[in-house]
Design a protein around this motif. Structure first.
Motif: not given
Length: 446
Positions: A239-246, A415-424
């Motif tokens: 997800r971090v890699g996806t965020g870097a691409l975004v 879509v792949f950058l959603r935070l888990p419930d605890s992190a959100a």
């Protein structure tokens, strides 16, 4: 790498928030935001006219694209190193290194390369100068994320991007539009050097906050492990890699525009160079204010949804409007002003990425920010490179459609950058831990 940063002794110990804290600026870093603004004004002076200026000096379009691509490649490397080196040395030392590199290679560019129009020297001076601004600016961004309470993090990074884009290219282009007709293109580049030195001095001499003066990684962590970890997180945490691409897609068109839009607006549409510079300034004047707006919107509407709808979808629409609207209307200045402003506004929809990515890896924030900065730096290479590859066979329309499709792809990726419930839940805590800006019960994202 660590998720726990040392506290800011002057920003978080106040009995009640003062004005700067209420609007999202950590008070201990306030001078740093001003320093980044002035530095980036100097860095952005050339952005609206360097391409046509080099054309006038006899440099071919293909060589200009190559020059900008080399610059982008060095900026990409520096953007990645800004996070890793901040962990090892502290953000302030990284900013000092960035300032020194910018000044040295700009001097080479001005004293030796431009007067002779020697292309290898142009590559050396301008290309290696690309190491400078990411180390300085992104080093400060890491400083901001290290000391800002998480409940205000979206707003704080919004202020960072306000300062960053306020200089590159907004006020920089506006200053160029005033200075070039009076002092000439070459002398204006010397003015840029003076502004960079001034901005660097403001940030490095007046910010006394202690966290950024020390390494952020745990004592005893090896430098090689830190450097490799800041790259490995891209595939270790997809997800971090996806965020870097975004993040790379976010500003790839922006840097691509700087290669071909000056010629398109002046030669094809018939605008004067001064009018183009005013339009470019308007684009990013709008952007800097919407950086603040979307920082706040992201804290309330949700970081991921703000990036997807306002950033990805919004930029795709406004990119196509920018092309089809201007080609239909020609040199209609008022309409062009509206269209460039709309693009500048939607470009700011990606601002919450700077808050979202560290929250996706709360146990490796420094590494996540390195990945984010790598994406930001890669865009300075990808934009000119795509233009160099596609402008000839596809023309301006094909390049604009390519950029629009990339923006839509980035919206899907969120879509792949959603935070888990605890992190959100942790992203908007009622009370932040005084040392980390995170709640005491923070759980790592998977």
């Amino acid at each position: 790498m660590t998720a726990v940063m040392a506290p800011s002794s002057s920003a978080d110990d106040m009995p009640r928030p003062r004005l700067l804290e209420r609007i999202g600026i950590p008070r201990a870093l306030a001078w740093g935001f001003l320093g980044v603004l002035v530095f980036m004004v100097g860095d952005g002076v050339e952005s609206g006219y360097l391409s046509p200026y080099l054309l006038e000096e006899g440099v071919s379009k293909e060589r200009i694209a190559l020059l900008f691509s080399v610059y982008g490649a060095t900026a990409s490397v520096a953007a990645w190193f800004s996070g890793a080196l901040s962990d090892l040395w502290g953000p302030r030392r990284v900013m000092m290194l960035g300032l020194a590199l910018w000044v040295v290679f700009q001097t080479v560019f001005l004293v030796f390369a431009l007067p002779t129009v020697d292309f290898p020297l142009l590559l050396l001076g301008y290309g290696l100068r690309g190491f400078g601004y990411p180390l300085f600016a992104y080093g400060f961004l890491i400083w901001v994320t290290a000391v800002t309470p998480r409940r205000r993090l979206g707003s704080a990074v919004g202020w960072f991007w306000f300062a960053f884009t306020g200089g590159l290219p907004t006020l920089g282009s506006l200053l160029a539009g005033l200075a070039v007709p009076r002092a000439g293109a070459y002398a204006t580049l010397w003015l840029a050097l003076g502004l960079v030195v001034t901005g660097g001095a403001i940030a490095l001499l007046l910010v006394r906050e202690p966290t950024g003066r020390a390494r952020l990684a745990p004592a005893g962590e090896r430098p090689v492990a830190t450097l490799l970890g800041s790259l490995a997180i891209i595939w270790r945490r997809p997800r971090v890699g996806t965020g870097a691409l975004v993040r790379a897609i976010n500003t790839t068109p922006q840097f691509g525009f700087l290669v071909f839009l000056p010629v398109f607006f002046t030669d094809t549409l018939g605008f004067a160079l001064s009018e183009w510079l005013q339009l470019l300034s308007a684009m990013f004047a709008t952007n800097i204010f919407f950086n603040l707006i979307f920082g706040v919107v992201g804290d309330r509407f949700g970081w991921q949804r703000t990036i997807a709808w306002f950033g990805g979808v919004g930029c795709a629409v406004t990119t196509l409007l920018l092309y089809y609207g201007t080609t239909a209307a020609g040199d209609n200045y008022a309409l062009a002003m509206v269209l460039v402003s709309l693009f500048g506004a939607t470009l700011a929809g990606y601002v919450p990425l700077s808050a979202l990515l560290p929250s996706l890896a709360p146990d490796h924030k420094g590494q996540a920010l390195s990945a984010l900065n790598l994406g930001a730096g890669a865009s300075t290479f990808l934009g000119p490179a795509l233009v160099g590859l596609l402008l000839g066979p596809l023309g301006v329309r094909g390049v604009m459609w390519t950029f629009a499709v990339l923006y839509l792809a980035s919206a899907v990726m969120t879509v792949f950058l959603r935070l888990p419930d605890s992190a959100a839940t942790a992203a908007h805590p009622a009370t932040d831990h005084p040392a980390t800006g995170a709640p005491a019960t923070d759980h790592p994202a998977a």
